[in-house]
Design a protein around this motif. Structure first.
Motif, mmCIF file in Angstrom:
data_model
loop_
_atom_site.group_PDB
_atom_site.id
_atom_site.type_symbol
_atom_site.label_atom_id
_atom_site.label_comp_id
_atom_site.label_asym_id
_atom_site.label_seq_id
_atom_site.Cartn_x
_atom_site.Cartn_y
_atom_site.Cartn_z
ATOM 1 N N CYS A 23 48.805 24.448 57.120
ATOM 2 C CA CYS A 23 48.832 25.574 58.054
ATOM 3 C C CYS A 23 48.208 25.207 59.390
ATOM 4 C CB CYS A 23 48.117 26.783 57.444
ATOM 5 S SG CYS A 23 48.976 27.469 56.016
ATOM 6 N N ASP A 24 47.158 24.382 59.375
ATOM 7 C CA ASP A 24 46.516 23.985 60.621
ATOM 8 C C ASP A 24 47.431 23.119 61.480
ATOM 9 O OD1 ASP A 24 44.320 25.358 59.846
ATOM 10 O OD2 ASP A 24 43.186 23.624 59.138
ATOM 11 N N GLN A 25 48.254 22.274 60.870
ATOM 12 C CA GLN A 25 49.029 21.295 61.615
ATOM 13 C C GLN A 25 50.469 21.721 61.856
ATOM 14 O OE1 GLN A 25 48.670 17.616 59.471
ATOM 15 N NE2 GLN A 25 46.463 17.457 59.761
ATOM 16 N N GLN A 26 51.088 22.469 60.940
ATOM 17 C CA GLN A 26 52.525 22.682 61.015
ATOM 18 C C GLN A 26 52.942 24.151 61.054
ATOM 19 O OE1 GLN A 26 53.012 20.154 57.463
ATOM 20 N NE2 GLN A 26 54.506 19.000 58.642
ATOM 21 N N SER A 43 56.586 21.759 54.420
ATOM 22 C CA SER A 43 55.801 20.798 55.188
ATOM 23 C C SER A 43 56.398 19.401 55.156
ATOM 24 C CB SER A 43 54.366 20.764 54.658
ATOM 25 O OG SER A 43 54.350 20.289 53.309
ATOM 26 N N GLN A 44 57.207 19.071 54.143
ATOM 27 C CA GLN A 44 57.828 17.753 54.049
ATOM 28 C C GLN A 44 59.015 17.614 54.986
ATOM 29 O OE1 GLN A 44 58.796 17.183 49.941
ATOM 30 N NE2 GLN A 44 56.658 17.329 49.245
ATOM 31 N N HIS A 45 59.539 18.720 55.519
ATOM 32 C CA HIS A 45 60.702 18.684 56.388
ATOM 33 C C HIS A 45 60.372 19.085 57.823
ATOM 34 C CE1 HIS A 45 63.274 18.216 52.840
ATOM 35 N NE2 HIS A 45 62.549 19.171 52.262
ATOM 36 N N LEU A 71 58.970 21.804 64.253
ATOM 37 C CA LEU A 71 60.396 21.512 64.291
ATOM 38 C C LEU A 71 60.789 20.677 63.075
ATOM 39 C CD1 LEU A 71 60.903 20.574 68.050
ATOM 40 C CD2 LEU A 71 61.575 22.693 66.945
ATOM 41 N N SER A 72 62.092 20.724 62.749
ATOM 42 C CA SER A 72 62.575 19.843 61.690
ATOM 43 C C SER A 72 62.547 18.404 62.183
ATOM 44 C CB SER A 72 63.995 20.245 61.293
ATOM 45 O OG SER A 72 64.876 20.047 62.382
ATOM 46 N N GLU A 126 65.721 14.158 67.978
ATOM 47 C CA GLU A 126 66.609 14.413 69.110
ATOM 48 C C GLU A 126 65.824 14.860 70.343
ATOM 49 O OE1 GLU A 126 69.426 17.239 67.797
ATOM 50 O OE2 GLU A 126 70.455 15.892 66.393
ATOM 51 N N GLN A 127 64.811 15.675 70.107
ATOM 52 C CA GLN A 127 63.996 16.126 71.243
ATOM 53 C C GLN A 127 63.260 14.955 71.881
ATOM 54 O OE1 GLN A 127 60.403 18.386 70.460
ATOM 55 N NE2 GLN A 127 61.000 19.907 71.994
#
Length: 361
Positions: free
Chosen positions: A20-23, A48-50, A56-57, A63-64
């Motif tokens: 939750c803190d990171q993603q 969290s694995q994706h 973002l995914s 791509e970004q």
């Protein structure tokens, strides 16, 4: 799903807090929430694995990153062109100002005219050569070939370009030194060689400071997330403390109130006794301050004499009573005895009263 697929409550709390803190956006998940919603816990771990740290995914994040690299390259090329264009414009303005203040040499005047003519023709050529996609008429009916005829002679252009390179380098060097002195004011007194060495490392120093700012911003963001969680935890703990205090008041206050009242009564009783003793002590102190030792001795002697007289009167009265009992059978003689007894009794009462008054004094 098998129950063995889920993590233990303690491990789930630690892992999900990191996720939750990171993603994910800040969310106040407690251990009770994880125990009551095990499928939700597994869903968060699977997501969290994706996802990357920005939410973002992984595909979109890649791509970004590529898009940002392309934008960075185009931005770098545009900045180089824009910087060169602005430096040349500043050179033209400086030459114009210098021409207003002092007389220019023939070489300076030739350089200024050739540069200005070259730039003007180049801009007009770009305006008269629109893209193939847009159908616009030529500027003032002039074609590109007509404009190229207005170019300065090639030998003048070669001479101007050689000098322009030196002028641009000198202008950029002054700007770099100005930027260096702004970033590090202590470099203002350094020599040109030392300034050039510092300018060579200035980009690396600025990149390091930018990275430090980004890291500090990330730490600040983490601290904000942690602060929000601490606030939520603090509110929950505060509510629990208030509940416990209410329970303690309700369960234990009535039990201890009687004992507290008994202790307060004992305290008030002892305090009252102490006040009485203090009043008696003040009374005795006033008496001791009022009467001296000689007066007290004289009063004692007087009291002893009065008490002795009272004892004698009581003895006489007792004897009279015995005589009265002996002569009760008498008639008129008994009245005289009664009168005598009355006189003795009055005398005894008068002396007893005098003794009491003397004791009070």
């Amino acid at each position: 799903m098998a129950s063995g697929d889920f993590c233990s409550p303690g491990e789930g709390v630690e892992i999900l807090q990191q996720v939750c803190d990171q993603q994910f956006p800040p969310c106040a998940l407690t251990e009770e929430d994880l125990i009551q919603n095990p499928y939700f816990s597994k869903l968060l771990l699977s997501l969290s694995q994706h996802l990357d740290e920005s939410g973002l995914s992984l595909t979109l994040a890649k791509e970004q990153a590529q898009a940002w690299n392309e934008v960075r390259l185009h931005k770098t090329a545009w900045l180089r062109y824009e910087i060169l264009q602005r430096v040349i414009q500043e050179l033209l303005v400086d030459c114009y100002v210098k021409a207003q203040d002092t007389n220019l040499t023939s070489e300076d005047k030739k350089f200024h005219e050739t540069l200005e003519q070259r730039l003007l023709v180049t801009e007009l050529t770009q305006l008269s050569s629109p893209d193939q996609e847009t159908e616009m008429p030529p500027l003032l009916g002039l074609k590109k070939a007509d404009l190229l005829e207005l170019m300065p002679p090639s030998q003048d252009f070669v001479w101007m370009r050689a000098r322009l390179q030196l002028e641009v380098e000198e202008q950029l060097k002054r700007k770099c030194f100005t930027l260096l002195c702004y970033h590090d004011p202590s470099s203002d007194t350094d020599g040109e060689t030392l300034k050039a060495a510092k300018v060579w490392r200035l980009a690396e120093v600025l990149a390091g400071e930018k990275q430090q700012c980004l890291e500090a911003k990330g730490q600040h963001k983490k601290q904000l997330v942690l602060l929000e969680k601490r606030r939520a935890t603090y509110s929950q703990v505060l509510l629990r403390c208030l509940t416990l205090l209410q329970r303690l008041l309700q369960e234990h206050r009535l039990k201890t109130q009687s004992e507290l009242d008994r202790i307060n009564a004992q305290y008030l009783e002892i305090k009252c006794s102490a006040m009485i003793l203090k009043m008696r002590m003040e009374e005795l102190k006033m008496l001791s301050d009022t009467y001296s030792a000689e007066k007290v001795e004289v009063h004692r002697l007087i009291r002893d004499r009065l008490e002795g007289a009272i004892r004698l009167q009581e003895q006489d009265m007792e004897k009279s009573r015995l005589v009265l009992k002996t002569y009760e059978v008498l008639g008129e003689d008994f009245e005289e005895l009664v009168k005598e007894y009355t006189q003795l009794k009055l005398a005894t009462e008068n002396k007893r009263w005098a003794l009491q008054e003397f004791s009070k004094a």
